[in-house]
Design an enzyme around this catalytic site. Structure first.
Site, mmCIF file in Angstrom:
data_model
loop_
_atom_site.group_PDB
_atom_site.id
_atom_site.type_symbol
_atom_site.label_atom_id
_atom_site.label_comp_id
_atom_site.label_asym_id
_atom_site.label_seq_id
_atom_site.Cartn_x
_atom_site.Cartn_y
_atom_site.Cartn_z
ATOM 1 N N HIS A 98 0.851 -1.199 0.000
ATOM 2 C CA HIS A 98 0.000 0.000 0.000
ATOM 3 C C HIS A 98 0.881 1.240 0.000
ATOM 4 O O HIS A 98 1.958 1.248 0.595
ATOM 5 C CB HIS A 98 -1.003 -0.018 1.155
ATOM 6 C CG HIS A 98 -0.434 -0.053 2.535
ATOM 7 N ND1 HIS A 98 0.041 1.072 3.180
ATOM 8 C CD2 HIS A 98 -0.259 -1.070 3.418
ATOM 9 C CE1 HIS A 98 0.452 0.752 4.393
ATOM 10 N NE2 HIS A 98 0.294 -0.559 4.566
ATOM 11 N N ASP A 131 -0.080 4.298 1.017
ATOM 12 C CA ASP A 131 -0.431 5.314 2.016
ATOM 13 C C ASP A 131 0.212 5.016 3.362
ATOM 14 O O ASP A 131 0.675 3.904 3.622
ATOM 15 C CB ASP A 131 -1.960 5.396 2.181
ATOM 16 C CG ASP A 131 -2.581 4.058 2.587
ATOM 17 O OD1 ASP A 131 -2.149 3.016 2.071
ATOM 18 O OD2 ASP A 131 -3.488 4.060 3.444
ATOM 19 N N ASP A 187 6.150 0.488 7.136
ATOM 20 C CA ASP A 187 4.718 0.256 6.832
ATOM 21 C C ASP A 187 4.225 1.276 5.818
ATOM 22 O O ASP A 187 3.618 2.253 6.200
ATOM 23 C CB ASP A 187 3.917 0.326 8.130
ATOM 24 C CG ASP A 187 2.482 -0.114 7.932
ATOM 25 O OD1 ASP A 187 2.180 -0.733 6.897
ATOM 26 O OD2 ASP A 187 1.654 0.187 8.799
ATOM 27 N N GLU A 200 -5.109 1.866 2.262
ATOM 28 C CA GLU A 200 -5.141 0.662 3.094
ATOM 29 C C GLU A 200 -5.326 1.017 4.562
ATOM 30 O O GLU A 200 -5.996 0.307 5.308
ATOM 31 C CB GLU A 200 -3.850 -0.147 2.923
ATOM 32 C CG GLU A 200 -3.876 -1.532 3.553
ATOM 33 C CD GLU A 200 -3.393 -1.593 4.988
ATOM 34 O OE1 GLU A 200 -3.544 -2.648 5.617
ATOM 35 O OE2 GLU A 200 -2.872 -0.576 5.514
ATOM 36 N N GLU A 201 -4.716 2.128 4.963
ATOM 37 C CA GLU A 201 -4.726 2.497 6.387
ATOM 38 C C GLU A 201 -6.053 3.106 6.837
ATOM 39 O O GLU A 201 -6.259 3.292 8.029
ATOM 40 C CB GLU A 201 -3.596 3.489 6.688
ATOM 41 C CG GLU A 201 -2.195 2.944 6.425
ATOM 42 C CD GLU A 201 -1.748 1.909 7.458
ATOM 43 O OE1 GLU A 201 -2.564 1.497 8.305
ATOM 44 O OE2 GLU A 201 -0.566 1.508 7.401
ATOM 45 N N GLU A 239 3.659 -6.414 3.944
ATOM 46 C CA GLU A 239 3.500 -5.749 5.252
ATOM 47 C C GLU A 239 4.615 -6.202 6.186
ATOM 48 O O GLU A 239 5.139 -7.307 6.045
ATOM 49 C CB GLU A 239 2.149 -6.140 5.872
ATOM 50 C CG GLU A 239 0.931 -5.599 5.174
ATOM 51 C CD GLU A 239 0.624 -4.151 5.522
ATOM 52 O OE1 GLU A 239 1.351 -3.537 6.321
ATOM 53 O OE2 GLU A 239 -0.340 -3.626 4.947
ATOM 54 N N HIS A 287 3.120 2.615 12.620
ATOM 55 C CA HIS A 287 2.178 3.533 13.271
ATOM 56 C C HIS A 287 2.784 4.175 14.519
ATOM 57 O O HIS A 287 2.051 4.593 15.410
ATOM 58 C CB HIS A 287 0.851 2.840 13.639
ATOM 59 C CG HIS A 287 0.162 2.180 12.476
ATOM 60 N ND1 HIS A 287 -1.142 1.776 12.509
ATOM 61 C CD2 HIS A 287 0.594 1.853 11.226
ATOM 62 C CE1 HIS A 287 -1.480 1.228 11.348
ATOM 63 N NE2 HIS A 287 -0.429 1.260 10.552
HETATM 64 ZN ZN LIG Z 1 0.640 -1.534 6.362
#
Ligand SMILES: [Zn+2]
Length: 389
Positions: free
Chosen positions: A86, A88, A118, A150-151, A175, A362
């Site tokens: 992903h 984003d 990520d 995705e997030e 991931e 994150h």
């Molecule tokens: Zn991710």
């Protein structure tokens, strides 16, 4: 880190590639104040992949202006391997970063930056792995897939599943799993339950219809359902081996001497593989509706977002075996959700495996260990060799 110049000498080295992706903000968020377009990241990937001989398509995500998926295909054929990531990232907390989140910064054998693990870091590594087969006749295509949102909503993956793209046989989603293969995760559902009744003076219950009392009954029903589900469904591959239901927040009423006219509950459900989200919602509704009817409350029960289905690929799947062999690790289960259910819906044998640790995702000072780079390229090359050459 070795960087074979190869046939695509015009490509920047790994670090420059990742630095450029990190410098392009592509946060996705339900909050418009944070949400960015991912177009710059998509265009950058296209600019690298096209000269390598990939056939690059940029697809709109319907209903999400400024959001795009990229499908880049090298070679032809009905089968093939998808390397998916992903584009984003999540939002960030500026105050808590030691360096600028948008500047790739190397220290202590790590690359710091928002999205390093990520999962923007996966793209330069997939490209590096692909370099080896540029100009080589592939038996089955190699596809690099880059998705949007995705997030936040997973709308990029949803749009692909609806469009029936890409077509291939296998997919690895990069991931951060510390390069350990992951073949299952739970689903995520977040639901809203609301009762509306009628207020009235507290001295006489017949003057109103108490939504809070209705909710009290509904909570009892939900907890009973949870107990049933946990008795029925267990999966020893997960750290928490049962499906969970968390009562997250509740709001209702305004004053002790008024009959509570409205009450709203938000809860989260994490189903195990094999549990169907629509069936779960129906089971909840079947328990809650009689409460509302008996108490003459109006009932609203709806998802707060569309949810992520649980995901499982069989332990004896060819891709699982291949990744276990290349990494030396048995495929396992994780507690986070991915786009895997949608790729699986497309008929792809899907597995999650990529560099970096979910513990850094994150988080402020997100980083990717440099020691992950070479092994990632080696493993991806092994997969390309097995499934494309
Ligand atoms: Zn991710």
């Amino acid at each position: 880190m070795s960087n074979s110049a190869g046939t695509t000498g015009a490509l920047p080295d790994l670090k420059s590639m990742l630095a450029r992706l990190i410098a392009q903000p592509s946060i996705s968020s339900a909050s418009p104040k944070w949400d960015h377009s991912n177009e710059a990241v998509i265009r950058t990937l296209a600019d690298w992949l096209e000269p390598m001989g990939f056939d690059v398509e940029i697809l709109d995500v319907p209903g999400a202006p400024g959001k795009y998926n990229l499908v880049a295909t090298l070679g032809q054929g009905p089968g093939g391997l998808v390397l998916s990531g992903h584009t984003d990232t999540v939002p960030f907390d500026d105050q808590r970063w030691q360096s600028d989140p948008f500047t790739l910064t190397e220290r202590d054998g790590r690359w710091y930056g928002l999205g390093t693990c990520d999962m923007k870091g996966f793209f330069p590594l997939a490209i590096e792995a692909a370099r080896e087969v540029v100009g080589v006749q592939l038996r089955q295509p190699l596809i690099i897939l880059a998705t949007a949102d995705e997030e936040s909503s997973m709308n990029g993956a949803r749009a692909l599943a609806e469009a029936g793209r890409p077509k291939a046989r296998y997919a690895v989603i990069g991931e951060p799993t510390g390069l350990r293969p992951v073949r299952m995760h739970k689903g995520i559902m977040m639901e809203r339950l609301r009762f509306d009744g009628q207020s009235g003076h507290s001295s006489n219950p017949s003057l109103g219809r108490n939504a809070l009392e209705g909710m009290h009954e509904a909570l009892t029903e939900l907890l009973a359902l949870r107990e049933q589900w946990q008795a029925k469904y267990q999966n020893p591959n997960f750290e928490v081996q049962v499906p969970t239901l968390n009562l997250g927040c509740i709001h209702g009423g305004d004053n002790p001497n008024r009959i509570c006219a409205d009450c709203e509950l938000h809860f989260d459900l994490r189903p195990l593989p094999g549990m169907d989200m629509d069936t779960l919602r129906q089971a909840i509704l079947d328990r809650i509706r009689p409460v509302a009817e008996r108490r003459s409350l109006s009932l609203l029960f709806e998802p707060l977002f569309d949810g992520v289905p649980p995901f499982e690929t069989s332990a004896d799947a060819e891709l699982v075996r291949a990744c276990e062999k290349l990494t030396g690790h048995t495929a396992h289960a994780v507690a986070f959700a991915t786009e895997a259910p949608w790729l699986q819906k497309l008929g792809l044998e899907t597995l999650v495996m990529g560099p970096g640790s979910i513990d850094q995702a994150h988080q402020p000072d997100e980083y990717l260990e440099l020691s992950q780079l070479d092994p990632t390229v080696r493993i991806l090359r092994g997969l390309i060799k097995q499934f494309c050459l």
